[in-house]
Structure formats: C-alpha cells, structure tokens
Design a protein around this motif. Structure first.
Motif, PDB file in Angstrom:
ATOM      1  N   GLN A 224       8.829  26.298 -34.396  1.00  0.00           N
ATOM      2  CA  GLN A 224       9.299  25.523 -33.260  1.00  0.00           C
ATOM      3  C   GLN A 224      10.678  25.985 -32.824  1.00  0.00           C
ATOM      4  O   GLN A 224      11.480  26.469 -33.612  1.00  0.00           O
TER       5      GLN A 224
ATOM      6  N   CYS B 172      -0.572  22.896 -29.134  1.00  0.00           N
ATOM      7  CA  CYS B 172       0.676  23.640 -29.160  1.00  0.00           C
ATOM      8  C   CYS B 172       0.804  24.459 -27.883  1.00  0.00           C
ATOM      9  O   CYS B 172      -0.193  24.781 -27.229  1.00  0.00           O
TER      10      CYS B 172
ATOM     11  N   THR C  58       6.368  24.798 -28.815  1.00  0.00           N
ATOM     12  CA  THR C  58       6.391  23.355 -28.999  1.00  0.00           C
ATOM     13  C   THR C  58       5.036  22.897 -29.506  1.00  0.00           C
ATOM     14  O   THR C  58       4.006  23.517 -29.228  1.00  0.00           O
ATOM     15  N   GLU C  59       5.052  21.775 -30.245  1.00  0.00           N
ATOM     16  CA  GLU C  59       3.829  21.202 -30.800  1.00  0.00           C
ATOM     17  C   GLU C  59       3.740  19.733 -30.425  1.00  0.00           C
ATOM     18  O   GLU C  59       4.765  19.057 -30.306  1.00  0.00           O
ATOM     19  N   GLU C  60       2.516  19.257 -30.251  1.00  0.00           N
ATOM     20  CA  GLU C  60       2.280  17.860 -29.931  1.00  0.00           C
ATOM     21  C   GLU C  60       1.229  17.299 -30.886  1.00  0.00           C
ATOM     22  O   GLU C  60       0.209  17.951 -31.143  1.00  0.00           O
TER      23      GLU C  60
ATOM     24  N   THR D  76       9.516  30.061 -26.368  1.00  0.00           N
ATOM     25  CA  THR D  76       9.740  28.687 -26.830  1.00  0.00           C
ATOM     26  C   THR D  76       8.422  28.068 -27.263  1.00  0.00           C
ATOM     27  O   THR D  76       7.461  27.990 -26.483  1.00  0.00           O
TER      28      THR D  76
END
Length: 296
Positions: A162, A199, A189-191, A187
C-alpha cells in the motif's frame, strides 16, 4: 499481474478491450479505434511462473489506412497465444511461437497474398517483416511488451504494498530507434468489506529526462520532417488506473499515453478494459465485423 493471490488452474475471464490511437504529423492525421473480445485462462504453473492462454474471440476496427486491416490479420494469426509471466508478473516467454510460425508458413501467407492481391506496394515488405519477427523470439516478445492493450496483463515490478512507490518503465523502440524512458509513481490501495476484497493501482508517469536520448530523437524528427532546426522538446502525459479482484484478475482498467512536440507532432493512445460475462461477449461478437478465424 499482481502478486497478491495466485489464480487457480482453469480460472478464466472474458474482456472487452478498446484501443484508440491518434497520430498527427504536420497537417497529416491518422487515427483508428480497435475493439476486441478476448479470453484469458490460467493453464499452468512452472517453477514460480504462471502460464496463461490468450484467445481472440472477435474484433473490429475503424481506421484510415490499410495497415489497420493488416493489424487485425496479425491478431488472428497470434491467437491463441500461450503467455508465461514470472513471479513479478512480467512477460517472460511465449510457449507456442513455433505453432504460430507453422500456421504462418503453412497457409496464412497464401491467405494474405490472396486477400491483398490488389495491394500494389508494400505487401511483400510486410510479409518479410512478419516472417523475420516470427523467427526472432526476443523481438516478438518486445513487440508485445510495449504500450498497447497487452500492458493490462503485464503489470511488472509491483509487489502490492500500500502507498505510492516510484518505478521505471522503459518503452523500447517507442519512436522507432529511440526508446521512451518513463518515471512512474504507482499508488496501490485496498478495500475490504464483509466477505469482499478489491484492490486498485493508479499510475502517473513523466519523461525521465536523464535517460532520454534527445539527440537521437531530434535526428528522427529531422528525418521525418526535413526541417534542420526542429524543436525536440518532448512533452509526455501518462495516466493509468487498474482494478483487480482478490485473485488478481482485472475487473476494469484505463490507460492513456500522449507524447507531443509543440503543435505539429503528437501521438496519443488510450486503452480501456472491461471484464464481461458470456452473454455480453456474445452480444459484442454479433456486432463485430471480423471473426477470430481467417476465411479461405
């Protein structure tokens, strides 16, 4: 592809790919839009490498030059393609290049000579260039590893950490004999949700001035335009976004790269990927104008 979770043997995904290109040199404009329905299937593993089968199911193109139709024929020739990616997701090998070359030599060349028999100039040169490419695996791999829709499937050197990380991207032969070196901020990001995980990777790139061979680029522009004191100041805009599921299969993606010199030279390419189901794939195939197999 990202090193988060390994796909399972037999996993597959259907995609709708759209690629658009616009080239402006002086007062000349050349542009095209290509759409494809493709299938990616995980077919094996080998010492940490992952093997995928890429198959073209249908395509169509709207272009302004005969070379665009030739490009569609090359897509058909190269399907199916067995692709080997290393542990970092980088393109490593093509397993069935010999079979593609056999297809080319066995019937495809004759098919193209019949199809383009009214082409007065350039046909034999295109055939000779394709023949040489199919006999040189290094060159063939490089032809796939540039800035095209293939990049959706070759997300190299990114480990899924991340935050924002810088990485280098070298597009070899982007300007013929001149490479395009880029510095990319990636960049990740993970959800997370209840029983869900997704991701996203966003990248922004700029020209790496230190590694760019501006003298050779200026020489290329002079040869292209016949102008001795041509301005070789290159502007670059690169933006990308990729969305993945937990098995690192792409769900959606967008890529855009524009290279520009003043107001007289510009090359812009945009690529959009959408994961689709079988029903949507069949709908698209009915409206596309080129099948996945050549006619006699």
């Amino acid at each position: 592809m990202l090193n988060i979770y390994k796909p399972k043997l037999g996993d597959e995904a259907l995609y709708h790919l759209t690629s658009a290109n616009r080239t402006i040199v002086g007062g000349r404009l050349m542009e095209f839009v290509q759409q494809k329905v493709v299938r990616m299937k995980m077919i094996g593993e080998d010492s940490g490498d992952t093997i995928y089968e890429y198959q073209l199911l249908a395509q169509q193109i709207e272009g302004t030059a005969l070379i665009h139709e030739w490009a569609m024929d090359m897509e058909i020739l190269q399907s199916p393609l067995k692709i080997v990616l290393d542990e970092a997701g980088r393109l490593k090998d093509i397993r069935n290049l010999f079979e593609i070359r056999e297809k080319w030599e066995g019937s495809y060349v004759s098919h193209l000579r019949r199809k383009y028999k009214h082409m007065k100039e350039g046909l034999e040169e295109l055939i000779a260039e394709t023949d040489a490419l199919l006999k040189d695996k290094t060159r063939f791999l490089q032809s796939l590893d540039g800035y095209s829709a293939w990049r959706f499937f070759f997300q190299d050197n990114f480990n899924g950490q991340q935050g924002t990380h810088q990485q280098d991207l070298l597009l070899k032969g982007f300007f013929g004999q001149v490479d395009l070196p880029l510095s990319v901020d990636a960049t990740w990001t993970e959800e997370y949700g209840i029983g869900q995980y997704s991701c996203q990777l966003e990248t922004k790139g700029k020209l790496d001035e230190r590694k760019f061979d501006r003298k050779m680029f200026a020489r290329m522009l002079k040869d292209l335009t016949g102008v001795f004191n041509v301005n070789a100041q290159l502007d670059v805009l690169m933006e990308e976004q990729f969305q993945f599921d937990k098995h690192h299969w792409l769900l959606a993606g967008e890529m855009y790269l524009e290279t520009k010199v003043s107001d007289w030279y510009s090359v812009a390419s945009a690529h959009v990927l959408e994961r689709i189901d079988a029903v949507r794939a069949d709908e698209l195939k009915k409206h596309f104008n080129v099948a996945a197999e050549p006619t006699a």
